[in-house]
Every structure is written in C-alpha cells, then in structure tokens.
Design a protein around this motif. Structure first.
Motif, PDB file in Angstrom:
ATOM      1  N   ASN A  17      57.756 -30.084 -75.211  1.00 25.68           N
ATOM      2  CA  ASN A  17      58.643 -31.415 -74.933  1.00 25.68           C
ATOM      3  C   ASN A  17      58.679 -31.589 -73.641  1.00 25.68           C
ATOM      4  OD1 ASN A  17      60.827 -31.296 -77.898  1.00 25.68           O
ATOM      5  ND2 ASN A  17      58.624 -32.128 -77.831  1.00 25.68           N
ATOM      6  N   ARG A  18      58.344 -32.897 -73.200  1.00 29.87           N
ATOM      7  CA  ARG A  18      58.356 -33.499 -71.638  1.00 29.87           C
ATOM      8  C   ARG A  18      59.763 -33.994 -71.562  1.00 29.87           C
ATOM      9  NH1 ARG A  18      53.537 -32.031 -70.254  1.00 29.87           N
ATOM     10  NH2 ARG A  18      52.041 -31.786 -72.088  1.00 29.87           N
ATOM     11  N   THR A  19      60.162 -34.838 -72.777  1.00 28.78           N
ATOM     12  CA  THR A  19      61.552 -35.751 -72.716  1.00 28.78           C
ATOM     13  C   THR A  19      62.248 -35.309 -73.820  1.00 28.78           C
ATOM     14  OG1 THR A  19      59.922 -37.283 -71.722  1.00 28.78           O
ATOM     15  CG2 THR A  19      62.150 -38.115 -72.248  1.00 28.78           C
ATOM     16  N   CYS A  20      63.415 -35.415 -73.598  1.00 25.15           N
ATOM     17  CA  CYS A  20      64.311 -35.328 -74.820  1.00 25.15           C
ATOM     18  C   CYS A  20      64.325 -36.656 -75.884  1.00 25.15           C
ATOM     19  CB  CYS A  20      65.897 -34.711 -74.500  1.00 25.15           C
ATOM     20  SG  CYS A  20      66.818 -34.854 -75.941  1.00 25.15           S
ATOM     21  N   GLU A  21      64.130 -36.657 -76.896  1.00 24.63           N
ATOM     22  CA  GLU A  21      63.874 -37.672 -77.726  1.00 24.63           C
ATOM     23  C   GLU A  21      65.257 -38.433 -77.974  1.00 24.63           C
ATOM     24  OE1 GLU A  21      61.290 -39.315 -78.692  1.00 24.63           O
ATOM     25  OE2 GLU A  21      60.038 -37.772 -77.639  1.00 24.63           O
ATOM     26  N   ARG A  22      66.259 -37.753 -77.960  1.00 27.69           N
ATOM     27  CA  ARG A  22      67.600 -38.250 -77.942  1.00 27.69           C
ATOM     28  C   ARG A  22      68.416 -38.959 -76.775  1.00 27.69           C
ATOM     29  NH1 ARG A  22      71.790 -34.255 -80.647  1.00 27.69           N
ATOM     30  NH2 ARG A  22      70.623 -34.605 -82.626  1.00 27.69           N
ATOM     31  N   CYS A  23      68.264 -38.117 -75.535  1.00 21.94           N
ATOM     32  CA  CYS A  23      69.073 -38.626 -74.478  1.00 21.94           C
ATOM     33  C   CYS A  23      68.125 -39.160 -73.317  1.00 21.94           C
ATOM     34  CB  CYS A  23      69.880 -37.669 -73.844  1.00 21.94           C
ATOM     35  SG  CYS A  23      69.149 -36.059 -73.121  1.00 21.94           S
ATOM     36  N   LYS A  24      66.914 -38.905 -73.736  1.00 14.60           N
ATOM     37  CA  LYS A  24      65.784 -39.203 -72.857  1.00 14.60           C
ATOM     38  C   LYS A  24      65.523 -38.613 -71.305  1.00 14.60           C
ATOM     39  CE  LYS A  24      64.796 -42.152 -76.170  1.00 14.60           C
ATOM     40  NZ  LYS A  24      63.758 -42.003 -76.887  1.00 14.60           N
ATOM     41  N   HIS A  25      66.291 -37.368 -71.381  1.00 14.04           N
ATOM     42  CA  HIS A  25      66.236 -36.752 -70.195  1.00 14.04           C
ATOM     43  C   HIS A  25      64.772 -36.031 -69.927  1.00 14.04           C
ATOM     44  CE1 HIS A  25      70.510 -36.942 -69.342  1.00 14.04           C
ATOM     45  NE2 HIS A  25      70.530 -36.405 -68.035  1.00 14.04           N
ATOM     46  N   ARG A  26      64.155 -35.959 -68.645  1.00 16.06           N
ATOM     47  CA  ARG A  26      63.072 -35.317 -68.602  1.00 16.06           C
ATOM     48  C   ARG A  26      63.416 -33.944 -68.644  1.00 16.06           C
ATOM     49  NH1 ARG A  26      57.894 -36.889 -65.013  1.00 16.06           N
ATOM     50  NH2 ARG A  26      56.713 -35.087 -65.916  1.00 16.06           N
ATOM     51  N   LEU A  27      62.371 -33.265 -69.186  1.00 19.83           N
ATOM     52  CA  LEU A  27      62.261 -31.653 -69.669  1.00 19.83           C
ATOM     53  C   LEU A  27      61.323 -30.762 -68.842  1.00 19.83           C
ATOM     54  CD1 LEU A  27      62.609 -31.913 -73.534  1.00 19.83           C
ATOM     55  CD2 LEU A  27      64.749 -31.666 -71.765  1.00 19.83           C
ATOM     56  N   ALA A  28      61.864 -29.688 -68.285  1.00 20.31           N
ATOM     57  CA  ALA A  28      60.775 -28.771 -67.848  1.00 20.31           C
ATOM     58  C   ALA A  28      61.140 -27.202 -68.352  1.00 20.31           C
ATOM     59  CB  ALA A  28      60.525 -28.995 -66.242  1.00 20.31           C
ATOM     60  N   TYR A  29      60.133 -26.478 -68.437  1.00 24.08           N
ATOM     61  CA  TYR A  29      60.349 -25.118 -68.728  1.00 24.08           C
ATOM     62  C   TYR A  29      60.545 -24.437 -67.314  1.00 24.08           C
ATOM     63  CZ  TYR A  29      59.682 -20.642 -70.771  1.00 24.08           C
ATOM     64  OH  TYR A  29      60.015 -19.161 -71.051  1.00 24.08           O
ATOM     65  N   VAL A  30      61.709 -23.428 -67.318  1.00 25.10           N
ATOM     66  CA  VAL A  30      62.034 -22.989 -66.014  1.00 25.10           C
ATOM     67  C   VAL A  30      61.512 -21.296 -66.323  1.00 25.10           C
ATOM     68  CG1 VAL A  30      63.833 -22.156 -64.539  1.00 25.10           C
ATOM     69  CG2 VAL A  30      64.014 -24.248 -65.869  1.00 25.10           C
ATOM     70  N   PRO A  31      60.352 -20.977 -65.898  1.00 23.76           N
ATOM     71  CA  PRO A  31      59.767 -19.430 -66.313  1.00 23.76           C
ATOM     72  C   PRO A  31      60.773 -18.439 -65.834  1.00 23.76           C
ATOM     73  CG  PRO A  31      58.124 -20.612 -64.899  1.00 23.76           C
ATOM     74  CD  PRO A  31      59.456 -21.621 -65.130  1.00 23.76           C
ATOM     75  N   GLU A  32      61.409 -18.609 -64.825  1.00 24.10           N
ATOM     76  CA  GLU A  32      62.255 -17.443 -64.125  1.00 24.10           C
ATOM     77  C   GLU A  32      63.376 -17.498 -65.239  1.00 24.10           C
ATOM     78  OE1 GLU A  32      60.190 -19.570 -61.501  1.00 24.10           O
ATOM     79  OE2 GLU A  32      61.968 -20.243 -61.942  1.00 24.10           O
ATOM     80  N   LEU A  33      63.983 -18.258 -65.889  1.00 20.99           N
ATOM     81  CA  LEU A  33      64.963 -18.323 -66.812  1.00 20.99           C
ATOM     82  C   LEU A  33      64.592 -18.203 -68.373  1.00 20.99           C
ATOM     83  CD1 LEU A  33      67.509 -20.852 -65.512  1.00 20.99           C
ATOM     84  CD2 LEU A  33      67.204 -18.666 -64.816  1.00 20.99           C
ATOM     85  N   GLY A  34      63.321 -18.348 -68.383  1.00 18.00           N
ATOM     86  CA  GLY A  34      62.611 -18.437 -69.768  1.00 18.00           C
ATOM     87  C   GLY A  34      63.340 -19.482 -70.585  1.00 18.00           C
ATOM     88  N   THR A  35      63.526 -20.474 -70.171  1.00 16.58           N
ATOM     89  CA  THR A  35      64.245 -21.419 -70.872  1.00 16.58           C
ATOM     90  C   THR A  35      63.725 -23.008 -70.593  1.00 16.58           C
ATOM     91  OG1 THR A  35      66.508 -22.327 -71.906  1.00 16.58           O
ATOM     92  CG2 THR A  35      66.395 -22.153 -69.588  1.00 16.58           C
ATOM     93  N   LEU A  36      63.592 -23.794 -71.588  1.00 11.83           N
ATOM     94  CA  LEU A  36      63.601 -25.305 -71.390  1.00 11.83           C
ATOM     95  C   LEU A  36      64.901 -25.903 -70.698  1.00 11.83           C
ATOM     96  CD1 LEU A  36      60.857 -26.834 -71.981  1.00 11.83           C
ATOM     97  CD2 LEU A  36      62.087 -27.434 -73.907  1.00 11.83           C
ATOM     98  N   SER A  37      64.757 -26.814 -69.842  1.00  9.89           N
ATOM     99  CA  SER A  37      65.877 -27.453 -69.324  1.00  9.89           C
ATOM    100  C   SER A  37      65.875 -29.079 -69.166  1.00  9.89           C
ATOM    101  CB  SER A  37      66.153 -26.736 -67.931  1.00  9.89           C
ATOM    102  OG  SER A  37      67.247 -27.353 -67.433  1.00  9.89           O
TER     103      SER A  37
END
Ligand SMILES: [Zn+2]
Ligand SMILES: [Zn+2]
Ligand SMILES: [Zn+2]
Length: 353
Positions: A17-37
């Motif tokens: 996902n690049r955008t949250c379908e619900r709140c429309k925030h842009r998203l990115a994966y943070v490899p150092e944390l192993g999480t999508l943010s």
C-alpha cells in the motif's frame, strides 16, 4: 509477511500500500524498523514516519514510478532504498506496458528483500563488491529477429529476470510447457537468490562439505547435467528425494529450489501466524491435522516446528483453494529427505552450521 496497521486510523494495510484507504495518509515501509508507516510531510523532500517520528527520511527514487514504497534510511545520501540500490538495468519506464511489468516485478522483489532483511543476511551492492555484489537486471526480449530471448537466471551475484515473466499469459504458458505445478515472480526471485546465497554462505562461507553431504556432489558438470535433465526428465522416484523435478537437474538447482521453498514456507506461515490462524478439523479419531500457528517462523529454533505447522496448514489451505476451483496453494509434497534438506537451509540461514 507481517500484518501492518495504519498508525493514524488503525486500518489494516497490505505491504504494497502507498496510501491508507481510510485516512488517506501516504504510507511507506521503514526497513530499519520492519514496519509500514503512515507519513507526514517534513522539511524539503523528507517525510516523518509516524512509526519513527524523530527520524525524517526521503522516499526511494523509484516511488516516482510507483515501483517502490520504501524509505531511504534517515541521513543517508542514497537515492534508492536498501532494496532498489541493487537494481541494474530496469525496463523503459516511458513505455506503459514495460513500466507496468516492472511494477509487478518490484512487488515480488520487495517481498524478497523483506525476508533477507528479517534474517539480516549479507547484502552487498555491486559498488561495494564489484565482482560478486547482488545486482538485478530486468530485461525485455529483443524483437523476434534480433537474437535470443532473455533467460531468467543467476551469474556471480547478477540476477536476470525476464520482464515477460510478469505477463500472466506468457508465464502460465511457460508453466504448462515446463510441466510445473507452480510458477510465480516471487518464486523466481526466491530461487535465483538461492544461487547467490549458495555462493555467499556455502562456497565462500566454508560450508561446502556440509552442503554436499545433504545435496550431493556439485562437482559434476552443470551444463551436461542440465542437458541430461531436459533430455531425460526427472527419475521416477524423484519425489522421495527432491522438492521439484527441476531440483533433480543438479545439486545447485536442488539447493536453489529447496532454498526457495524454505522462503515460501516461512513467509507464508508468518502471514498465517499474524492472522492467528488455527486449523482444527471437525474429524473423529486422530487430530494430526490440528495446529495453531502462533509462533514467529522467522525465528524458529529448528525446521521441525515449521514443518509441524506447515503440513496441517497447507492441507487446509489447499482444500480451501479447491473449494474455490483454484489450484492448490502449495502443490508440493515434502518427503522426509526434503525436510532434511530444508533443515540444512534453516540452519544455514540461522548460522547454525
Ligand atoms: Zn490510516
Ligand atoms: Zn526502493
Ligand atoms: Zn536455478
């Protein structure tokens, strides 16, 4: 693969996902944390990842082509993220079909890197190691009259993926032509990287003898072995010893096929675990098929807990797929010999050999 959740609105997210379908925030994966943010714009071209608000970073340059949703490490001068800096030749992005094919390829490649980073496997770019660094070429076939088609394969850290493999019709044609039960882009990546890590962890890691004891002597001529495989096919009892017919061609292919299956199994089980999946068949008698996938397969202590969870889970998932008229999720049989080989890959990945 883990399950991800939007930090702003708790929406459940896919890795791509690049955008949250619900709140429309842009998203990115943070490899150092192993999480999508979820992201908030910060100074200049940087973004603040809500999962790590004190470390604003830039998006990978391939975000411009919707080919990557990863962040470059904060403070890094790199243009590309940790997954994209291994790209060599990429398709012609001004050609829409090529660009679409590349985006499909990048989905598979990023899922591969998710796994490599989870295990902290050695990763050197071509700049860091000009002779053996990991590099990907995504190549389209030349016009009919101008030379041979691109072959997907590995050579000394250089992994070539034929762009046409992103075409579902062509890939299915090849799958049927080769008599394979399964052919996917992620399967190609997981297989070819297996050859690379044979070089890095087995050959250069001083594990040749241990590997040969499990996979056989790789000293036999590779070209001749492949020719024989294509002429004669697999031996009739191949399933007792190998995970696929192609694995019978040469010990190197056996290793790469088994490596790919180990990645398939661990990553798929992690997804099952993230959903808290439990298999509890409503059957009398033996309950061999009951399992609750409630552990982290990436950190499993050995191959046995992985297999103990995988077999019932796959039986259930294959049955679900058949109910829907689809092919089995995992159309393979794991014999005791193959499980031993998977155990070798497990120990290798975890530095236990
Ligand atoms: Zn959201
Ligand atoms: Zn990237
Ligand atoms: Zn191979």
């Amino acid at each position: 693969m883990k399950l991800f959740q939007c930090q702003v609105c708790d929406n459940v997210l896919y890795f791509e996902n690049r955008t949250c379908e619900r709140c429309k925030h842009r998203l990115a994966y943070v490899p150092e944390l192993g999480t999508l943010s979820a992201l908030e714009p910060a100074a200049g071209d940087t973004w603040t990842a809500l999962a790590a608000p004190d470390r604003p970073g830039r998006l990978c340059a391939n975000a411009d082509y919707e080919a990557c949703n990863w962040l470059v490490a904060p403070g890094s001068e790199q243009t590309f993220c940790v997954a994209c800096r291994h790209n060599g030749t990429i398709p012609n992005v001004s050609d829409p079909p090529q660009r679409a094919a590349w985006q499909q390829i990048e989905v598979a490649k990023h899922r591969l890197f998710y796994t490599l980073l989870r295990w902290n496997l050695p990763l050197k770019t071509r700049t860091e190691d000009p002779a053996h660094g990991l590099l990907f070429d995504f190549l389209s076939d030349p016009p009919e009259t101008q030379g041979p088609k691109v072959l997907t394969g590995h050579d000394n850290g250089l992994i070539t993926i034929a762009l046409v493999e992103a075409d579902d019709v062509e890939r299915e044609k090849r799958r049927k032509g080769m008599g394979e039960p399964y052919r996917t882009l992620i399967g190609h990546f997981r297989h070819e990287i297996g050859h690379h890590y044979w070089d890095v962890l087995v050959r250069d890691g001083g594990k040749l003898d241990a590997c040969r004891a499990v996979f056989g002597d790789d000293d036999q001529d590779y070209g001749t072995a492949l020719q024989r495989h294509y002429a004669e096919g697999a031996p009739p009892d191949w399933q007792e010893h190998f995970v696929s017919t192609y694995a019978t061609a040469h010990p190197w292919e056996d290793f790469a096929e088994t490596w790919a299956h180990y990645l398939h199994i661990v990553d798929t089980l992690e997804m099952a675990s993230a959903f808290g999946l439990e298999v509890k068949p409503r059957l009398g008698g033996s309950q061999d098929l009951a399992v609750r996938v409630d552990f982290d397969p990436y950190g499993a202590a050995g191959i046995q807990p992985i297999i103990d969870a995988w077999l019932p889970f796959v039986f259930a998932m294959n049955s679900v797929n058949r109910a829907m008229g689809n092919r089995d999720l995992y159309p393979f049989v794991l014999s005791p010999r193959v499980i031993r080989k998977l155990g070798f890959i497990h120990d290798l990945v975890h530095g236990q050999i």
